[in-house]
Motif scaffolding. Structure first.
Motif, PDB file in Angstrom:
ATOM      1  N   ASP A  12       0.794  -1.096  -0.044  1.00  0.00           N
ATOM      2  CA  ASP A  12      -0.046   0.054   0.065  1.00  0.00           C
ATOM      3  C   ASP A  12       0.948   1.373  -0.005  1.00  0.00           C
ATOM      4  OD1 ASP A  12      -1.850   1.956   0.241  1.00  0.00           O
ATOM      5  OD2 ASP A  12      -2.629   1.555   2.385  1.00  0.00           O
ATOM      6  N   PRO A  13       0.972   1.863  -1.164  1.00  0.00           N
ATOM      7  CA  PRO A  13       1.948   3.072  -1.280  1.00  0.00           C
ATOM      8  C   PRO A  13       1.489   4.108  -0.317  1.00  0.00           C
ATOM      9  CG  PRO A  13       1.654   1.957  -3.576  1.00  0.00           C
ATOM     10  CD  PRO A  13       0.586   1.435  -2.463  1.00  0.00           C
ATOM     11  N   SER A  14       0.289   4.187   0.063  1.00  0.00           N
ATOM     12  CA  SER A  14      -0.044   5.471   0.972  1.00  0.00           C
ATOM     13  C   SER A  14       0.096   5.148   2.296  1.00  0.00           C
ATOM     14  CB  SER A  14      -1.637   5.505   0.727  1.00  0.00           C
ATOM     15  OG  SER A  14      -2.520   4.414   0.975  1.00  0.00           O
ATOM     16  N   SER A  15       0.404   3.831   2.627  1.00  0.00           N
ATOM     17  CA  SER A  15       0.639   3.465   4.138  1.00  0.00           C
ATOM     18  C   SER A  15       2.175   3.807   4.453  1.00  0.00           C
ATOM     19  CB  SER A  15       0.385   1.978   4.193  1.00  0.00           C
ATOM     20  OG  SER A  15       0.690   1.673   5.663  1.00  0.00           O
ATOM     21  N   PRO A  16       2.432   4.064   5.614  1.00  0.00           N
ATOM     22  CA  PRO A  16       3.850   4.186   6.214  1.00  0.00           C
ATOM     23  C   PRO A  16       4.334   2.927   6.182  1.00  0.00           C
ATOM     24  CG  PRO A  16       2.047   4.733   7.875  1.00  0.00           C
ATOM     25  CD  PRO A  16       1.467   4.532   6.830  1.00  0.00           C
ATOM     26  N   PHE A  17       3.548   1.525   6.370  1.00  0.00           N
ATOM     27  CA  PHE A  17       3.920   0.255   6.725  1.00  0.00           C
ATOM     28  C   PHE A  17       4.326  -0.260   5.166  1.00  0.00           C
ATOM     29  CE2 PHE A  17       1.236   1.496  10.326  1.00  0.00           C
ATOM     30  CZ  PHE A  17       2.325   1.394  11.258  1.00  0.00           C
ATOM     31  N   HIS A  18       4.182   0.605   3.944  1.00  0.00           N
ATOM     32  CA  HIS A  18       4.189  -0.298   2.846  1.00  0.00           C
ATOM     33  C   HIS A  18       5.478  -0.982   2.494  1.00  0.00           C
ATOM     34  CE1 HIS A  18       4.218  -0.749  -1.392  1.00  0.00           C
ATOM     35  NE2 HIS A  18       5.133   0.060  -1.858  1.00  0.00           N
ATOM     36  N   LYS A  22       4.235  -7.062   8.790  1.00  0.00           N
ATOM     37  CA  LYS A  22       3.707  -6.896  10.070  1.00  0.00           C
ATOM     38  C   LYS A  22       2.662  -7.617  10.573  1.00  0.00           C
ATOM     39  CE  LYS A  22       6.134  -3.037  10.231  1.00  0.00           C
ATOM     40  NZ  LYS A  22       7.138  -2.810  11.407  1.00  0.00           N
ATOM     41  N   ASP A  23       2.286  -7.700  11.782  1.00  0.00           N
ATOM     42  CA  ASP A  23       0.950  -8.415  12.494  1.00  0.00           C
ATOM     43  C   ASP A  23       0.009  -7.279  12.399  1.00  0.00           C
ATOM     44  OD1 ASP A  23       2.433 -10.620  12.731  1.00  0.00           O
ATOM     45  OD2 ASP A  23       2.339 -10.664  14.931  1.00  0.00           O
ATOM     46  N   ILE A  34      -0.692  -2.174  14.250  1.00  0.00           N
ATOM     47  CA  ILE A  34       0.194  -2.784  13.425  1.00  0.00           C
ATOM     48  C   ILE A  34       1.603  -2.763  14.007  1.00  0.00           C
ATOM     49  CG2 ILE A  34       1.273  -2.436  11.214  1.00  0.00           C
ATOM     50  CD1 ILE A  34      -1.269  -1.097  10.145  1.00  0.00           C
ATOM     51  N   SER A  35       2.068  -3.894  14.189  1.00  0.00           N
ATOM     52  CA  SER A  35       3.301  -4.011  14.734  1.00  0.00           C
ATOM     53  C   SER A  35       4.127  -5.233  14.404  1.00  0.00           C
ATOM     54  CB  SER A  35       3.063  -4.356  16.459  1.00  0.00           C
ATOM     55  OG  SER A  35       2.333  -3.137  16.668  1.00  0.00           O
ATOM     56  N   ASP A  36       5.459  -5.255  14.487  1.00  0.00           N
ATOM     57  CA  ASP A  36       6.286  -6.561  14.361  1.00  0.00           C
ATOM     58  C   ASP A  36       5.638  -7.709  14.561  1.00  0.00           C
ATOM     59  OD1 ASP A  36       8.072  -4.668  12.824  1.00  0.00           O
ATOM     60  OD2 ASP A  36       9.193  -4.546  14.400  1.00  0.00           O
ATOM     61  N   THR A  37       5.389  -7.746  15.979  1.00  0.00           N
ATOM     62  CA  THR A  37       4.674  -8.773  16.499  1.00  0.00           C
ATOM     63  C   THR A  37       3.601  -8.539  17.271  1.00  0.00           C
ATOM     64  OG1 THR A  37       7.022 -10.147  16.535  1.00  0.00           O
ATOM     65  CG2 THR A  37       5.332 -11.072  18.014  1.00  0.00           C
ATOM     66  N   SER A 363      -6.528   2.993   3.624  1.00  0.00           N
ATOM     67  CA  SER A 363      -5.256   2.736   4.028  1.00  0.00           C
ATOM     68  C   SER A 363      -5.050   1.646   4.739  1.00  0.00           C
ATOM     69  CB  SER A 363      -4.533   3.982   3.844  1.00  0.00           C
ATOM     70  OG  SER A 363      -3.182   3.757   4.258  1.00  0.00           O
ATOM     71  N   VAL A 364      -3.710   0.858   4.685  1.00  0.00           N
ATOM     72  CA  VAL A 364      -3.619  -0.174   5.566  1.00  0.00           C
ATOM     73  C   VAL A 364      -2.617   0.697   6.664  1.00  0.00           C
ATOM     74  CG1 VAL A 364      -2.570  -2.348   5.978  1.00  0.00           C
ATOM     75  CG2 VAL A 364      -3.625  -1.769   3.790  1.00  0.00           C
TER      76      VAL A 364
END
Length: 419
Positions: A12-18, A22-23, A34-37, A363-364
């Motif tokens: 998701d290019p609009s997401s900071p998590f692109h 992540k979980d 939204i986190s690593d774990t 957005s994700v």
């Protein structure tokens, strides 16, 4: 219900998590973390899938179901189930039913039939009454009831003045007009692309000119009237060039192409298999490559499956009299993933369609509404009839190699998986 998606690669290019793995925790339809774990708890519905990817929900802007009138082809309920398991959170449904969706009540019927489903159904209203191309339909009333655009599906607007008036009138309520690109007089009784293969097989041809001359006319009218015009399912090299030139002039024109026109050519005609009879027809390799380049450079905004279930009685007949159309929801991602990168696919299946058809993009990211498509980009299969989810089996991709597949969706607080 609380849903936890484990180890999901976010596209998701609009997401900071692109592009990160992540979980994702979803509670009451909203992404809350939204986190690593994220630790699993007893009340979580935890989803762990191989090579899981997540994007904003895909939207197919050209889908046909049979209901009402042709339920033997596909009911709305089964069609929405197919869409969900194919990764689509939204579908725009064409007005090729019986009765035709050309009134407020017909639009409301479709929306009512899709109530409380995971997939959101958006009706496309007929541009003209009964799709006959004579009198303009009740565009404003249909939009007020939920129609998101207006089209006489697979039928060109032959009356130049009627299209001109529709483009002018729709500006009063920011309506989107679709014009199918085919000049019927030039196309004549053609059933396949006019070229070497049709000639060799003795099939009447549809010249590329039939599409291109109609697009040229539509663009001249749009330049005169203003407004918004969407040209669905273009198929030729020159069509791409015409639309690119119109965009460079500042015209508010968008277009789509069908998945099968990006993957297959008129070489598939050999064998006279009516499953490959589509409208517009499969074209040449030169056209196919031009369509791919048009997607990559942004001239082509949307890719659609152009999903159109046809029952066996109208397909298993002589090629020249078989009905046009192929189902495509199930194969859309696996086909596209063999030629495009994931960002391009998500842009053409999610971001652009929603923007053009007036739907808010999600957005994700944390605190966003969860409208997600779950998929894998890695698996490879040869698609066969057993993989078909639709009631009708008229798939152009039977026997084709597909890369990746949709796992399903999370939308409208419902998780639907095809595993």
């Amino acid at each position: 219900m609380i849903t936890l998606l484990k180890s999901a690669k976010i596209i998701d290019p609009s997401s900071p998590f692109h592009n990160s793995v992540k979980d994702i925790l979803i509670s009451n339809g909203v992404i809350t973390e939204i986190s690593d774990t994220i630790d699993t708890e007893e009340n979580y519905n935890t989803i762990t899938l191989d090579n899981l990817h997540v994007s904003t929900g895909w939207f197919d802007t050209s889908v046909s179901f049979g209901e009402p009138g042709y339920e033997e082809r596909e009911t709305i309920e089964n069609g929405l189930s197919v869409a969900a398991k194919s990764g689509f959170t939204r579908v725009a449904v064409n007005p090729n039913t019986q009765p035709i969706t050309d009134s407020k009540s017909a639009v409301e019927y479709l929306i009512h039939k899709a109530t409380n489903k995971a997939v959101t159904l958006h009706p496309i209203g007929a541009l003209t009454q009964k799709c006959e191309g004579i009198e303009m339909a009740e565009l404003y009333d249909m939009q007020q009831s939920g129609a998101i655009a207006f089209s006489d599906y697979k039928k060109p607007v032959e009356n130049d003045n009627l299209l001109k008036i529709a483009l002018l009138y729709a500006q009063n309520f920011d309506g989107l007009v679709l014009s199918f690109p085919k000049n019927k007089k030039i196309a004549g009784e053609g059933v396949a692309h006019e070229g070497v293969n049709a000639t060799r097989l003795g099939l009447k041809g549809i010249p590329a000119l039939a599409e291109e001359i109609q697009i040229a006319r539509d663009l001249f009218l749009l330049e005169y009237t203003g407004g918004k015009l969407h040209i669905p399912t273009i198929s030729t090299k020159k069509s791409v060039a015409l639309i690119k030139a119109a965009k460079s002039k500042g015209l508010n024109v968008t277009c789509s192409t069908a998945v099968h026109n990006l993957l297959l050519t008129d070489e598939k005609l050999i064998g006279f298999d009516a499953r490959v009879k589509v409208n517009p027809p499969l074209r040449t390799e030169e056209d196919r490559l031009a369509l791919i380049e048009g997607v990559k450079n942004g001239t082509i905004d949307i890719i659609t499956s152009d999903h159109n279930p046809i029952d066996i009685e109208e397909k298993k007949v002589e090629f020249s009299i078989a009905k046009d159309g192929t189902i495509g929801l199930e194969t859309a991602f696996g086909a596209l993933n063999s030629i495009f990168d994931l960002e391009t696919i998500v842009t053409c299946l999610s971001t652009n369609p929603k923007s053009i058809f007036g739907i808010d993009n999600t957005s994700v990211t944390i605190d966003s509404k969860a409208e997600l498509t779950l998929f894998t980009a890695e698996s490879e299969i040869v698609f066969n009839e057993n993989d078909i989810l639709s009631t009708s089996k008229n798939s152009i991709f039977i026997g084709e190699k597909l890369k990746g597949k949709a796992y399903g969706i999370y939308a409208n607080q419902q998780l639907i998986l095809n595993t």
